[in-house]
Design a protein around this motif. Sequence first.
Motif, PDB file in Angstrom:
ATOM      1  N   ILE A 189      12.024 -26.482 -10.898  1.00 43.45           N
ATOM      2  CA  ILE A 189      11.681 -25.287 -11.646  1.00 43.45           C
ATOM      3  C   ILE A 189      12.342 -24.106 -11.433  1.00 43.45           C
ATOM      4  O   ILE A 189      12.803 -23.462 -12.362  1.00 43.45           O
TER       5      ILE A 189
ATOM      6  N   THR B 211      15.760 -23.998 -12.788  1.00 41.29           N
ATOM      7  CA  THR B 211      15.555 -23.618 -14.412  1.00 41.29           C
ATOM      8  C   THR B 211      15.233 -22.469 -14.948  1.00 41.29           C
ATOM      9  O   THR B 211      15.874 -21.974 -15.894  1.00 41.29           O
ATOM     10  N   ILE B 212      14.272 -21.831 -14.125  1.00 40.50           N
ATOM     11  CA  ILE B 212      14.165 -20.237 -14.638  1.00 40.50           C
ATOM     12  C   ILE B 212      14.729 -19.170 -13.868  1.00 40.50           C
ATOM     13  O   ILE B 212      14.395 -18.053 -13.996  1.00 40.50           O
TER      14      ILE B 212
ATOM     15  N   MET C  78      11.115 -18.418 -19.113  1.00 39.84           N
ATOM     16  CA  MET C  78      10.944 -19.514 -19.892  1.00 39.84           C
ATOM     17  C   MET C  78       9.577 -19.942 -20.045  1.00 39.84           C
ATOM     18  O   MET C  78       8.898 -19.713 -18.982  1.00 39.84           O
TER      19      MET C  78
ATOM     20  N   ILE D  56       9.849 -25.487 -19.974  1.00 38.98           N
ATOM     21  CA  ILE D  56      10.100 -25.879 -18.496  1.00 38.98           C
ATOM     22  C   ILE D  56       9.900 -27.512 -18.590  1.00 38.98           C
ATOM     23  O   ILE D  56      10.728 -28.237 -18.042  1.00 38.98           O
TER      24      ILE D  56
ATOM     25  N   ILE E 230       3.660 -29.203 -14.446  1.00 44.47           N
ATOM     26  CA  ILE E 230       4.440 -28.057 -14.242  1.00 44.47           C
ATOM     27  C   ILE E 230       3.752 -26.795 -13.935  1.00 44.47           C
ATOM     28  O   ILE E 230       3.652 -25.796 -13.040  1.00 44.47           O
TER      29      ILE E 230
ATOM     30  N   TYR F 172       5.570 -16.503 -19.912  1.00 41.82           N
ATOM     31  CA  TYR F 172       6.995 -16.829 -19.621  1.00 41.82           C
ATOM     32  C   TYR F 172       7.028 -16.688 -18.015  1.00 41.82           C
ATOM     33  O   TYR F 172       6.456 -15.600 -17.291  1.00 41.82           O
ATOM     34  N   TYR F 173       7.844 -17.536 -17.534  1.00 43.49           N
ATOM     35  CA  TYR F 173       7.952 -17.390 -16.152  1.00 43.49           C
ATOM     36  C   TYR F 173       9.469 -17.163 -15.756  1.00 43.49           C
ATOM     37  O   TYR F 173      10.230 -17.643 -16.335  1.00 43.49           O
ATOM     38  N   THR F 174       9.584 -16.453 -14.577  1.00 43.73           N
ATOM     39  CA  THR F 174      11.115 -16.305 -13.880  1.00 43.73           C
ATOM     40  C   THR F 174      10.606 -16.188 -12.460  1.00 43.73           C
ATOM     41  O   THR F 174       9.573 -16.043 -11.984  1.00 43.73           O
TER      42      THR F 174
END
Lengths: 99, 99
Positions: free
Chosen positions: B30, B33-34, B39, B44, B55, B78-80
Motif C-alpha cells: 500500500i 503504491t501511494i 489514491m 488501491i 485495504i 484519497y490516501y497518500t
Amino acid sequence: MENRNLPELDVLFDLADLFKVFGDSTRLRIMCTISNEEMPVLAIAEALGMEQSTISHQLRVLRQNKLVRSRREGKQIYYTLDDDHVKKIIEMGIDHILE
Amino acid sequence: MENRNLPELDVLFDLADLFKVFGDSTRLRIMCTISNEEMPVLAIAEALGMEQSTISHQLRVLRQNKLVRSRREGKQIYYTLDDDHVKKIIEMGIDHILE
DNA sequence: TGAATATATGAATATCTGTTCATGTGATGA
DNA sequence: TCATCACATGAACAGATATTCATATATTCA
C-alpha cells in the motif's frame, strides 16, 4: 522509491520479513545492547533481565537475518551487530518517532 | 545510537511498534503504491488485487501510526504517504536487502 | 573421562495479527 | 427521501510468534 519503479513483489516480501525482525522490542533491545560492544549471551540476558533461552531464540532470528554475527571464545559466544546498516535503520526509526 | 546513549525503554517499545507496521507486505505494498500519487481506497485495492475491506483495515493501521494521511473528495477518500520519512525508511530497508 | 559452564534447541502454550464476511456510515444524485 | 457508491468497522477464525520449560550440545578444566 523516490524516482525508482515500484519494488518487485518478492522484494517487498523480503522487506516485510526484514522489518518484522525489527518489530519486536526484545530483539531491538538486544541489538541496541550489543551495538557498541561484543557481548556473550548470558551478559545480554542479564542486561535485559530476561531468560537465557529467550535471548538465544531471538539471537537465532537475528543471526538468520544477518543482523548480528557471532564469534566463539572458549565457552562463550560473543555477539555484535553485523554492520552499521542495522544501526542506521534503528536510528532512522527513532528519528521518525521523536520528530 | 552511534554516539548516543542507549534509547530509553519506552522509546524502544514505540520503535518496535513502528517497525511492526512496516513488517507486513500488504502495508508495504500500500505504501509503495501511494508513494507517488494520491489514491482512493478502491483503486488501491484493485492495484493490489485485494479486497476493499482488507485495504481499509490496513489503512487504518497506517493512519493511526501517522504513516499516511487522507483527504475526502466527494464519496472517495484519497490516501497518500504522510511524509518523505516513510519513503526513506523503506528505501533503507531495500538497500539492506539488495546489498 | 566426568563435572561444570555457556549456549542452542524442541515442544507446548498463550497471545497477537491479518483476512474475510457481514454490516454500518457517510456522501451523491435522481 | 431513497438508492447507490465508497469507505469503515466489528466479529470470527486461522495462522504466526514470543516466551517458558526441559533438555541437548559443546567447551573447558580437574
